[in-house]
Design a protein around this motif. Sequence first.
Motif, PDB file in Angstrom:
ATOM      1  N   GLU A 154      27.682  60.483 -40.610  1.00 32.03           N
ATOM      2  CA  GLU A 154      27.973  61.911 -40.437  1.00 32.03           C
ATOM      3  C   GLU A 154      27.355  62.446 -39.147  1.00 32.03           C
ATOM      4  OE1 GLU A 154      28.452  65.815 -43.253  1.00 32.03           O
ATOM      5  OE2 GLU A 154      26.998  64.291 -43.860  1.00 32.03           O
ATOM      6  N   ASP A 155      26.128  62.032 -38.849  1.00 31.80           N
ATOM      7  CA  ASP A 155      25.482  62.468 -37.603  1.00 31.80           C
ATOM      8  C   ASP A 155      26.237  61.982 -36.369  1.00 31.80           C
ATOM      9  OD1 ASP A 155      23.539  63.760 -39.072  1.00 31.80           O
ATOM     10  OD2 ASP A 155      21.997  62.218 -38.745  1.00 31.80           O
ATOM     11  N   ALA A 156      26.878  60.816 -36.487  1.00 33.72           N
ATOM     12  CA  ALA A 156      27.665  60.272 -35.377  1.00 33.72           C
ATOM     13  C   ALA A 156      29.040  60.925 -35.284  1.00 33.72           C
ATOM     14  CB  ALA A 156      27.813  58.765 -35.534  1.00 33.72           C
ATOM     15  N   GLY A 157      29.401  61.739 -36.283  1.00 30.86           N
ATOM     16  CA  GLY A 157      30.691  62.414 -36.264  1.00 30.86           C
ATOM     17  C   GLY A 157      31.829  61.570 -36.794  1.00 30.86           C
ATOM     18  N   VAL A 158      31.505  60.467 -37.460  1.00 29.80           N
ATOM     19  CA  VAL A 158      32.543  59.575 -37.970  1.00 29.80           C
ATOM     20  C   VAL A 158      33.101  60.082 -39.299  1.00 29.80           C
ATOM     21  CG1 VAL A 158      33.017  57.204 -38.733  1.00 29.80           C
ATOM     22  CG2 VAL A 158      31.520  57.601 -36.780  1.00 29.80           C
ATOM     23  N   ILE A 159      32.240  60.655 -40.134  1.00 32.30           N
ATOM     24  CA  ILE A 159      32.687  61.157 -41.431  1.00 32.30           C
ATOM     25  C   ILE A 159      32.252  62.609 -41.608  1.00 32.30           C
ATOM     26  CG2 ILE A 159      32.571  58.878 -42.515  1.00 32.30           C
ATOM     27  CD1 ILE A 159      29.995  59.859 -43.949  1.00 32.30           C
ATOM     28  N   THR A 160      32.852  63.250 -42.576  1.00 28.04           N
ATOM     29  CA  THR A 160      32.433  64.591 -42.992  1.00 28.04           C
ATOM     30  C   THR A 160      32.213  64.534 -44.497  1.00 28.04           C
ATOM     31  OG1 THR A 160      34.699  65.318 -43.378  1.00 28.04           O
ATOM     32  CG2 THR A 160      33.762  65.767 -41.193  1.00 28.04           C
ATOM     33  N   SER A 161      31.405  65.457 -44.979  1.00 27.64           N
ATOM     34  CA  SER A 161      31.183  65.493 -46.422  1.00 27.64           C
ATOM     35  C   SER A 161      31.198  66.930 -46.897  1.00 27.64           C
ATOM     36  CB  SER A 161      29.866  64.816 -46.786  1.00 27.64           C
ATOM     37  OG  SER A 161      28.778  65.571 -46.324  1.00 27.64           O
ATOM     38  N   SER A 162      31.547  67.084 -48.152  1.00 27.67           N
ATOM     39  CA  SER A 162      31.534  68.408 -48.766  1.00 27.67           C
ATOM     40  C   SER A 162      30.993  68.242 -50.177  1.00 27.67           C
ATOM     41  CB  SER A 162      32.930  69.022 -48.792  1.00 27.67           C
ATOM     42  OG  SER A 162      33.801  68.207 -49.544  1.00 27.67           O
ATOM     43  N   LYS A 163      30.325  69.277 -50.639  1.00 33.76           N
ATOM     44  CA  LYS A 163      29.728  69.208 -51.965  1.00 33.76           C
ATOM     45  C   LYS A 163      30.279  70.326 -52.816  1.00 33.76           C
ATOM     46  CE  LYS A 163      25.279  68.590 -54.169  1.00 33.76           C
ATOM     47  NZ  LYS A 163      23.834  68.515 -53.992  1.00 33.76           N
ATOM     48  N   GLN A 164      30.719  69.965 -53.998  1.00 34.65           N
ATOM     49  CA  GLN A 164      31.207  70.948 -54.945  1.00 34.65           C
ATOM     50  C   GLN A 164      30.474  70.675 -56.258  1.00 34.65           C
ATOM     51  OE1 GLN A 164      35.466  70.938 -55.579  1.00 34.65           O
ATOM     52  NE2 GLN A 164      35.420  73.163 -55.528  1.00 34.65           N
ATOM     53  N   GLY A 165      29.573  71.569 -56.577  1.00 34.37           N
ATOM     54  CA  GLY A 165      28.711  71.340 -57.733  1.00 34.37           C
ATOM     55  C   GLY A 165      27.782  70.183 -57.442  1.00 34.37           C
ATOM     56  N   ARG A 166      27.820  69.179 -58.281  1.00 35.40           N
ATOM     57  CA  ARG A 166      26.978  67.997 -58.092  1.00 35.40           C
ATOM     58  C   ARG A 166      27.742  66.844 -57.464  1.00 35.40           C
ATOM     59  NH1 ARG A 166      23.229  66.925 -63.177  1.00 35.40           N
ATOM     60  NH2 ARG A 166      22.726  65.232 -61.762  1.00 35.40           N
ATOM     61  N   VAL A 167      28.984  67.072 -57.102  1.00 34.69           N
ATOM     62  CA  VAL A 167      29.833  65.997 -56.581  1.00 34.69           C
ATOM     63  C   VAL A 167      29.981  66.129 -55.065  1.00 34.69           C
ATOM     64  CG1 VAL A 167      32.141  64.975 -56.685  1.00 34.69           C
ATOM     65  CG2 VAL A 167      31.089  65.901 -58.755  1.00 34.69           C
ATOM     66  N   ARG A 168      29.589  65.072 -54.358  1.00 36.54           N
ATOM     67  CA  ARG A 168      29.744  65.040 -52.901  1.00 36.54           C
ATOM     68  C   ARG A 168      30.904  64.114 -52.561  1.00 36.54           C
ATOM     69  NH1 ARG A 168      27.336  66.780 -48.671  1.00 36.54           N
ATOM     70  NH2 ARG A 168      25.467  67.462 -49.785  1.00 36.54           N
ATOM     71  N   THR A 169      31.854  64.671 -51.809  1.00 44.95           N
ATOM     72  CA  THR A 169      33.023  63.913 -51.375  1.00 44.95           C
ATOM     73  C   THR A 169      32.910  63.656 -49.880  1.00 44.95           C
ATOM     74  OG1 THR A 169      34.357  64.989 -53.070  1.00 44.95           O
ATOM     75  CG2 THR A 169      35.545  63.905 -51.287  1.00 44.95           C
ATOM     76  N   VAL A 170      33.201  62.426 -49.488  1.00 47.11           N
ATOM     77  CA  VAL A 170      33.113  62.047 -48.086  1.00 47.11           C
ATOM     78  C   VAL A 170      34.492  61.646 -47.592  1.00 47.11           C
ATOM     79  CG1 VAL A 170      31.203  61.093 -46.757  1.00 47.11           C
ATOM     80  CG2 VAL A 170      31.450  60.414 -49.090  1.00 47.11           C
ATOM     81  N   SER A 171      34.782  61.978 -46.335  1.00 46.70           N
ATOM     82  CA  SER A 171      36.071  61.586 -45.769  1.00 46.70           C
ATOM     83  C   SER A 171      35.893  61.231 -44.302  1.00 46.70           C
ATOM     84  CB  SER A 171      37.105  62.701 -45.921  1.00 46.70           C
ATOM     85  OG  SER A 171      36.650  63.875 -45.316  1.00 46.70           O
ATOM     86  N   LEU A 172      36.793  60.398 -43.829  1.00 46.43           N
ATOM     87  CA  LEU A 172      36.796  60.001 -42.428  1.00 46.43           C
ATOM     88  C   LEU A 172      37.255  61.193 -41.604  1.00 46.43           C
ATOM     89  CD1 LEU A 172      36.300  57.417 -40.771  1.00 46.43           C
ATOM     90  CD2 LEU A 172      38.716  56.912 -41.001  1.00 46.43           C
ATOM     91  N   ARG A 173      36.539  61.510 -40.541  1.00 47.10           N
ATOM     92  CA  ARG A 173      36.924  62.623 -39.687  1.00 47.10           C
ATOM     93  C   ARG A 173      38.093  62.188 -38.815  1.00 47.10           C
ATOM     94  NH1 ARG A 173      35.967  64.514 -34.647  1.00 47.10           N
ATOM     95  NH2 ARG A 173      34.449  62.918 -34.131  1.00 47.10           N
ATOM     96  N   PRO A 174      39.210  62.930 -38.849  1.00 48.82           N
ATOM     97  CA  PRO A 174      40.373  62.549 -38.037  1.00 48.82           C
ATOM     98  C   PRO A 174      40.004  62.450 -36.559  1.00 48.82           C
ATOM     99  CG  PRO A 174      40.944  64.303 -39.561  1.00 48.82           C
ATOM    100  CD  PRO A 174      39.451  64.136 -39.630  1.00 48.82           C
ATOM    101  N   GLY A 175      40.407  61.372 -35.930  1.00 49.34           N
ATOM    102  CA  GLY A 175      40.147  61.174 -34.512  1.00 49.34           C
ATOM    103  C   GLY A 175      38.732  60.734 -34.186  1.00 49.34           C
ATOM    104  N   ALA A 176      37.917  60.466 -35.186  1.00 47.30           N
ATOM    105  CA  ALA A 176      36.518  60.117 -34.946  1.00 47.30           C
ATOM    106  C   ALA A 176      36.358  58.830 -34.151  1.00 47.30           C
ATOM    107  CB  ALA A 176      35.774  60.002 -36.267  1.00 47.30           C
ATOM    108  N   LEU A 177      37.275  57.915 -34.321  1.00 47.54           N
ATOM    109  CA  LEU A 177      37.157  56.626 -33.652  1.00 47.54           C
ATOM    110  C   LEU A 177      37.951  56.569 -32.346  1.00 47.54           C
ATOM    111  CD1 LEU A 177      37.354  54.365 -36.820  1.00 47.54           C
ATOM    112  CD2 LEU A 177      35.328  55.285 -35.679  1.00 47.54           C
ATOM    113  N   ASP A 178      38.564  57.684 -31.963  1.00 46.10           N
ATOM    114  CA  ASP A 178      39.352  57.712 -30.725  1.00 46.10           C
ATOM    115  C   ASP A 178      38.506  57.381 -29.501  1.00 46.10           C
ATOM    116  OD1 ASP A 178      41.595  58.292 -32.150  1.00 46.10           O
ATOM    117  OD2 ASP A 178      41.711  60.398 -31.547  1.00 46.10           O
ATOM    118  N   VAL A 179      37.258  57.805 -29.504  1.00 51.10           N
ATOM    119  CA  VAL A 179      36.390  57.559 -28.351  1.00 51.10           C
ATOM    120  C   VAL A 179      36.202  56.051 -28.139  1.00 51.10           C
ATOM    121  CG1 VAL A 179      34.210  57.750 -29.627  1.00 51.10           C
ATOM    122  CG2 VAL A 179      34.255  58.271 -27.202  1.00 51.10           C
ATOM    123  N   VAL A 180      36.164  55.290 -29.218  1.00 53.30           N
ATOM    124  CA  VAL A 180      36.036  53.835 -29.108  1.00 53.30           C
ATOM    125  C   VAL A 180      37.339  53.242 -28.592  1.00 53.30           C
ATOM    126  CG1 VAL A 180      35.599  51.696 -30.381  1.00 53.30           C
ATOM    127  CG2 VAL A 180      34.314  53.769 -30.945  1.00 53.30           C
TER     128      VAL A 180
END
Length: 114
Positions: A56-82
């Motif tokens: 997440e700190d590298a900007g590769v994924i994002t996370s959101s928390k709803q209640g006690r559940v944390r969902t993680v997803s790949l950030r669109p375009g995160a790997l474009d720099v590579v």
Amino acid sequence: MPNYSAELDAVLRALADPTRRMVVERLAKSPAVVSDLLGLVAMTLPSLLQHLRILEDAGVITSSKQGRVRTVSLRPGALDVVRVWLGEQRTPAERQADRLGNHLTRITDKETSQ
């Protein structure tokens, strides 16, 4: 050196670990709940959370928390720099071979359509 160097360094550092690459491969299919990701790896929840924080700190994924559940997803375009950086590293011979292949394909397509 391009100005995206710091972003590239962070992404490559994050992807250097096999566990984090496994998480990215899984998230490329669809977002996931942290507990589901924990089932993929043989480690404790705090260890997995540390890996997720690095991604997440590298900007590769994002996370959101709803209640006690944390969902993680790949950030669109995160790997474009590579992808861009790797594209810049291609040798002139590879580019020429690509152009030759494209040219031969066009010639073959013209001959087939006549």
